[in-house]
Scaffold this active site. Sequence first.
Site, PDB file in Angstrom:
ATOM      1  N   ASP A  42      -7.753 -22.063  64.213  1.00  0.00           N
ATOM      2  CA  ASP A  42      -6.683 -21.634  65.141  1.00  0.00           C
ATOM      3  C   ASP A  42      -7.237 -21.154  66.483  1.00  0.00           C
ATOM      4  OD1 ASP A  42      -7.684 -19.320  63.935  1.00  0.00           O
ATOM      5  OD2 ASP A  42      -5.719 -18.368  63.674  1.00  0.00           O
ATOM      6  N   LEU A 129      -2.258 -12.998  52.465  1.00  0.00           N
ATOM      7  CA  LEU A 129      -1.009 -13.763  52.348  1.00  0.00           C
ATOM      8  C   LEU A 129      -0.008 -13.308  53.399  1.00  0.00           C
ATOM      9  CD1 LEU A 129      -0.772 -13.887  48.455  1.00  0.00           C
ATOM     10  CD2 LEU A 129      -1.664 -15.633  50.015  1.00  0.00           C
ATOM     11  N   SER A 131       1.276 -10.148  54.516  1.00  0.00           N
ATOM     12  CA  SER A 131       2.362  -9.175  54.336  1.00  0.00           C
ATOM     13  C   SER A 131       2.750  -8.580  55.680  1.00  0.00           C
ATOM     14  CB  SER A 131       1.945  -8.075  53.361  1.00  0.00           C
ATOM     15  OG  SER A 131       0.922  -7.270  53.896  1.00  0.00           O
ATOM     16  N   SER A 132       1.799  -8.510  56.612  1.00  0.00           N
ATOM     17  CA  SER A 132       2.095  -7.905  57.922  1.00  0.00           C
ATOM     18  C   SER A 132       3.048  -8.796  58.731  1.00  0.00           C
ATOM     19  CB  SER A 132       0.805  -7.629  58.700  1.00  0.00           C
ATOM     20  OG  SER A 132       0.070  -8.808  58.917  1.00  0.00           O
ATOM     21  N   GLU A 164       1.644  -7.532  66.713  1.00  0.00           N
ATOM     22  CA  GLU A 164       0.449  -7.302  65.882  1.00  0.00           C
ATOM     23  C   GLU A 164      -0.808  -7.140  66.752  1.00  0.00           C
ATOM     24  OE1 GLU A 164       0.553  -8.921  62.121  1.00  0.00           O
ATOM     25  OE2 GLU A 164      -1.536  -8.481  61.673  1.00  0.00           O
ATOM     26  N   ASP A 176       0.107 -16.838  61.218  1.00  0.00           N
ATOM     27  CA  ASP A 176       0.898 -16.105  60.225  1.00  0.00           C
ATOM     28  C   ASP A 176       2.360 -16.032  60.632  1.00  0.00           C
ATOM     29  OD1 ASP A 176      -1.592 -15.694  59.251  1.00  0.00           O
ATOM     30  OD2 ASP A 176      -1.654 -13.536  59.631  1.00  0.00           O
TER      31      ASP A 176
HETATM   32  P1  ADP Z   1      -2.085  -8.894  55.096  1.00  0.00           P
HETATM   33  O1  ADP Z   1      -1.200  -9.271  56.239  1.00  0.00           O
HETATM   34  O2  ADP Z   1      -3.160  -9.901  54.827  1.00  0.00           O
HETATM   35  O3  ADP Z   1      -1.339  -8.553  53.845  1.00  0.00           O
HETATM   36  P2  ADP Z   1      -2.718  -6.734  56.865  1.00  0.00           P
HETATM   37  O4  ADP Z   1      -3.798  -5.719  56.874  1.00  0.00           O
HETATM   38  O5  ADP Z   1      -2.586  -7.618  58.053  1.00  0.00           O
HETATM   39  O6  ADP Z   1      -2.862  -7.569  55.512  1.00  0.00           O
HETATM   40  O7  ADP Z   1      -1.318  -5.998  56.708  1.00  0.00           O
HETATM   41  C1  ADP Z   1      -1.108  -5.082  55.650  1.00  0.00           C
HETATM   42  C2  ADP Z   1      -0.350  -3.871  56.161  1.00  0.00           C
HETATM   43  O8  ADP Z   1       1.044  -4.209  56.339  1.00  0.00           O
HETATM   44  C3  ADP Z   1      -0.338  -2.705  55.198  1.00  0.00           C
HETATM   45  O9  ADP Z   1      -1.501  -1.920  55.316  1.00  0.00           O
HETATM   46  C4  ADP Z   1       0.910  -1.955  55.637  1.00  0.00           C
HETATM   47  O10 ADP Z   1       0.644  -1.159  56.781  1.00  0.00           O
HETATM   48  C5  ADP Z   1       1.856  -3.082  56.049  1.00  0.00           C
HETATM   49  N1  ADP Z   1       2.752  -3.420  54.920  1.00  0.00           N
HETATM   50  C6  ADP Z   1       2.760  -4.564  54.196  1.00  0.00           C
HETATM   51  N2  ADP Z   1       3.741  -4.529  53.259  1.00  0.00           N
HETATM   52  C7  ADP Z   1       4.364  -3.331  53.387  1.00  0.00           C
HETATM   53  C8  ADP Z   1       5.458  -2.677  52.708  1.00  0.00           C
HETATM   54  N3  ADP Z   1       6.069  -3.263  51.679  1.00  0.00           N
HETATM   55  N4  ADP Z   1       5.841  -1.441  53.139  1.00  0.00           N
HETATM   56  C9  ADP Z   1       5.184  -0.864  54.164  1.00  0.00           C
HETATM   57  N5  ADP Z   1       4.167  -1.409  54.829  1.00  0.00           N
HETATM   58  C10 ADP Z   1       3.742  -2.621  54.465  1.00  0.00           C
HETATM   59 MG    MG Z   2      -1.867  -9.575  58.234  1.00  0.00          MG
END
Ligand code: ADP
Ligand code: MG
Length: 385
Positions: A42, A129, A131-132, A164, A176
């Site tokens: 990317d 995966l 989550s952010s 982000e 993402d």
């Molecule tokens: P990834 O995107 O690979 O999962 P990241 O470090 O980029 O990892 O993002 C993870 C962060 O996103 C967590 O530390 C938290 O701050 C936030 N996060 C993810 N899911 C949740 C949730 N269900 N509730 C609150 N915060 C969340």
């Molecule tokens: Mg992330």
Amino acid sequence: MTSSLDARVAAVAAAFAERFGYRPTGVWRAPGRVNLIGEHTDYNDGFVLPFALEQSALVAAAPRGDQGVRISSLDLGETHELSLDEIVPGSGGWQAYLAGTLWALREAGHPAGGLDLVLSSDVPVGAGLSSSAAIECAVMAAAVDLFDLDLSRLDRARLCQRAENAYVGAPTGLLDQAASTLCTAGHALFLDCRSFDSRQVPLPLGEAGLEILVLDTHTPHTHVDGEYAARRGACEEAARRIGVPALRDVVDLPAALALLDDELLRRRVRHVVTEDARVLETVQLASDGRLEQIAPLLDASHASMRDDFEITVETVDTAVETARAAGALGARMTGGGFGGCIIALCRQGAGDGVGTAVAEEFARRGFNAPTWFVAHPADGAGRVG
Ligand code: ADP
Ligand code: MG
């Protein structure tokens, strides 16, 4: 909509009503994603091919009519209150991903107002995966509908990326957020990271008698940020020495390699250039309905990441090798590296057995126990309730 999604939508709406004393206007969903192929391409202006997961962030939300924002995480049991006039980049915590999305919208001149929202996500956190991006894109989807914002899906993804990068402070590419916003069910998203043109590529795994296993190695991450910066720096240095704007522009690999006297840079270039080619080949095979033939490309991608880009670790290599030995047709690490997840292309119904085989091998070697699921290419962000 699956019944478990229905149940999650009902739960997040009920939590909203309980916390804030009135019913939400709606519930929005945005998924996590997995990258089928195209790793570390990317930021070299190259190609990626992610698909959205069923695992997703849900946001129940309602506009307030003032500048106030209340953000509640159902998963963490925490609520934060802030004002849109006060949100500034650099404030940390999980709420930064949500506040940052509102900040990015307003900074770009879009009239997003104050809102109440409750978040709940089943995207595994920190597994690569995304989550952010899921929570950013869910908030974005809610804000676009609630405030009637005129934004293309690509623009939404770019503003989430800005949240982000500039608000949370994580220097990530667009992959993402583009996947979470632009993907459609049953397809992967072919994204050109230079032009940001994208195309839906059919991925009818079930029809082809196949499935994709995603297995999280639960490897403790160390020095990931430094290693990422080093890879990125090496690619930029190599492009400069070769005389191209980005490694995506290398058309004659042997000629480009001949211009480099540094063996390390040669290996980095070889990974990026061959990986771009593998993405294009995967897109072609999928478009032709020859999904099974993707397997050797997954294997080659893994070997390239292991030997040339040097971003795999022992747990990940073990998982890939064990998956193949247990019957996977092809397997590779997915994500930035140094841990995280692998994907394995399996015959339909075989994924669970492959996961079990990896778990047994991990136990024998004293690694953390892995977790896994069979992934179904799902829809990108949208309203679900
Ligand atoms: P990834 O995107 O690979 O999962 P990241 O470090 O980029 O990892 O993002 C993870 C962060 O996103 C967590 O530390 C938290 O701050 C936030 N996060 C993810 N899911 C949740 C949730 N269900 N509730 C609150 N915060 C969340
Ligand atoms: Mg992330």
